[in-house]
Write a protein that holds these residues in place. Sequence first.
Motif, short mmCIF file in Angstrom:
data_model
loop_
_atom_site.label_atom_id
_atom_site.label_comp_id
_atom_site.label_asym_id
_atom_site.label_seq_id
_atom_site.Cartn_x
_atom_site.Cartn_y
_atom_site.Cartn_z
N VAL A 9 0.84 -1.20 0.00
CA VAL A 9 0.00 0.00 0.00
C VAL A 9 0.88 1.25 0.00
CG1 VAL A 9 -1.72 1.32 1.29
CG2 VAL A 9 -1.92 -1.18 1.14
N VAL A 10 1.90 1.26 0.85
CA VAL A 10 2.81 2.42 0.93
C VAL A 10 3.52 2.62 -0.41
CG1 VAL A 10 4.86 3.35 2.06
CG2 VAL A 10 3.11 2.18 3.42
N GLN A 11 3.98 1.52 -1.01
CA GLN A 11 4.65 1.61 -2.30
C GLN A 11 3.71 2.14 -3.38
OE1 GLN A 11 6.49 -2.06 -3.59
NE2 GLN A 11 6.78 -1.33 -5.69
N TRP A 12 2.49 1.62 -3.38
CA TRP A 12 1.48 2.05 -4.35
C TRP A 12 1.24 3.56 -4.27
CZ3 TRP A 12 -1.76 0.87 -8.33
CH2 TRP A 12 -2.92 1.62 -8.46
N ILE A 13 1.08 4.05 -3.04
CA ILE A 13 0.81 5.47 -2.85
C ILE A 13 1.97 6.31 -3.39
CG2 ILE A 13 0.51 7.27 -1.09
CD1 ILE A 13 -1.00 5.14 0.57
N SER A 14 3.20 5.86 -3.17
CA SER A 14 4.36 6.64 -3.58
C SER A 14 4.60 6.59 -5.09
CB SER A 14 5.62 6.14 -2.85
OG SER A 14 5.98 4.84 -3.28
N LYS B 32 -6.58 6.23 -13.82
CA LYS B 32 -7.40 5.09 -14.23
C LYS B 32 -7.24 3.89 -13.30
CE LYS B 32 -7.68 6.11 -19.19
NZ LYS B 32 -7.48 5.55 -20.56
N ALA B 33 -6.23 3.93 -12.44
CA ALA B 33 -5.94 2.81 -11.54
C ALA B 33 -6.47 3.10 -10.14
CB ALA B 33 -4.43 2.57 -11.49
N ALA C 218 -12.27 6.27 10.23
CA ALA C 218 -11.19 7.12 10.73
C ALA C 218 -10.55 7.80 9.52
CB ALA C 218 -10.15 6.30 11.49
N PRO C 219 -10.90 9.04 9.23
CA PRO C 219 -10.29 9.71 8.08
C PRO C 219 -8.85 10.12 8.38
CG PRO C 219 -11.73 11.22 9.27
CD PRO C 219 -11.86 9.89 9.94
N VAL C 220 -7.94 9.86 7.45
CA VAL C 220 -6.54 10.24 7.61
C VAL C 220 -6.05 10.88 6.32
CG1 VAL C 220 -6.09 8.40 9.29
CG2 VAL C 220 -5.67 7.97 6.86
N TYR C 221 -5.04 11.73 6.46
CA TYR C 221 -4.41 12.33 5.28
C TYR C 221 -3.43 11.38 4.62
CZ TYR C 221 -6.31 16.95 6.37
OH TYR C 221 -7.15 18.01 6.59
N ASN C 222 -2.81 10.53 5.43
CA ASN C 222 -1.72 9.70 4.92
C ASN C 222 -1.84 8.29 5.48
OD1 ASN C 222 0.67 8.70 3.91
ND2 ASN C 222 1.99 9.83 5.32
N LEU C 223 -1.95 7.33 4.59
CA LEU C 223 -1.91 5.92 4.99
C LEU C 223 -0.43 5.55 5.17
CD1 LEU C 223 -4.63 4.56 2.56
CD2 LEU C 223 -4.81 4.67 5.06
N SER C 224 0.13 6.05 6.25
CA SER C 224 1.56 5.92 6.53
C SER C 224 1.89 4.53 7.06
CB SER C 224 1.96 6.97 7.57
OG SER C 224 1.32 6.67 8.81
N VAL D 146 -8.75 0.13 3.74
CA VAL D 146 -8.01 1.38 3.54
C VAL D 146 -8.19 1.80 2.08
CG1 VAL D 146 -6.41 0.90 5.40
CG2 VAL D 146 -5.82 0.18 3.10
N GLU D 147 -8.33 3.11 1.85
CA GLU D 147 -8.77 3.59 0.54
C GLU D 147 -7.80 4.67 0.02
OE1 GLU D 147 -12.95 4.43 0.41
OE2 GLU D 147 -13.43 2.90 1.90
N PRO D 148 -6.72 4.26 -0.66
CA PRO D 148 -5.71 5.22 -1.11
C PRO D 148 -6.05 5.88 -2.44
CG PRO D 148 -4.98 2.99 -1.58
CD PRO D 148 -6.31 2.87 -0.88
N PHE D 149 -6.81 6.98 -2.37
CA PHE D 149 -7.13 7.75 -3.57
C PHE D 149 -6.02 8.76 -3.88
CE2 PHE D 149 -11.36 6.54 -1.93
CZ PHE D 149 -11.87 5.91 -3.06
#
Length: 478
Positions: A240-245, A251-252, A323-329, A365-368
Amino acid sequence: MLQWNLVTANQMRNAAQQEPANAATTCSQIQGAISSASAVYYPVSFQWQADIAHWASNAIQSSTCSVEPGTVEDVAVIVKGGGHSPNTGFSSTAGVQIAMSRFSEVTYDAAASTADIGAGLIWDDVYDVLTPLGVNVVGGRVTGVGVGGFTLGGGYSWKTNQYGLTIDNMISYELVLPNGTIVTPSATVYPDLFWALKGAGQVNFGIVTKFTMKAYPQGQVYGGYITYAPGEMNAVADAVVQWISENNDPKASVLPTFGAALGLPIAIALIFYDAPTAPAGTFDAFMNVPYLYADLATQSYGDLVRAAPSNTTNYSRLAFNTAPVYNLSPAVLAQVINQTIYYADTDTLLLGEILHGSWYFSIDVEPFLASAFTGNNQGGSYPHSEALMPICFTFSWELGLDDSFWMNAVQQSADIIMQTAIAEGQPLTGVDVVKYNNYAPANTPLQQLYGSNLPRLQALKAQYDPNNVMGLTGGFKV
């Protein structure tokens, strides 16, 4: 199915001055007032049972009757709304229940590139109609989700990275006001109601019977789900962390889930690409983690929505939280895993099975992309102009005796993860750090749902519903 609690329009207008009418009498009055396009059903008829059914058993109540309006004019005679929320009383009642199932039309306007969608549909039905036409709308991600509650609460979609939330793609609503007037709020007609309905519309300003949304070209898509071995949860978190970075392709999209069922910790990743194939390497972060099973294919959008594991919690007791967060750290994801392991621990669950009857929970977890919130936001009463990621908690159990225990447990789990994010410096205490109301529990303070928009919403509520007609219904009230 969008379902509403009911009383007649006249009774609702006088609600602030009169005692509530006897429900059985109200049922009879409704039956005499509606046209032949609509119907009233009584216990324990098959249709009554279908109308009061809910996917979360703790949200089911036995109504005195159910009503299925067949025209917007009959809704104006009747009036009220809810179905997406598992909170008791939000989409159920012991009085008069209205089911919007007869509002089931989907009409595509090619010239305007819009789709008219009835409030009684689920998204599966919408996709079935639009797919052969080569178009789509910004709708639900998993099977069985109702159009009405999902849309009026906000609407996170597989297409959100490209086009924003569902409320960002609204053209107009067909709305029956609390006084029985039928209006069509849009950006130019009743713009104040148009704004309010985009996030706070479920049960505050009347009944929405039809949604008109932007439509976009849609071909086949690529995706499905990956199920990982129990020992790979940390590796999935790293993915997840890698994906976000690494990912900046709108489209993904991915929806990773950490959870437990009957003592077994699990991790699942739902993946989506809005084309028949994804560019090489797009999902390597998730594909490189050892997995038990992957069901990935080129398919229609509707088939992908149906392909994901679903109905895991159907007819059990259930609670959401968020739980809303700015960063899925890494620290936040580590705490997600800690919570998962805590509830999945064999000894804890065995004891839980004896004392509390828990058998399933999940943390999604929802990494938009940040651009989904800054580039596509048209405004609305759900403030989502900042890139807050709406972590979703779903706890399920078996007995009503355990409601308090598990509702407290899901709240504590959400609080722990929120505090973890705050402790590492995420600024999550401001007035507009809001919770997504489609995930929020019933006791959530209104300030946490609407932020600085709350005073404006309350003023509009007083303007359009001065007698608090909609106060007779369930749901979050402004």
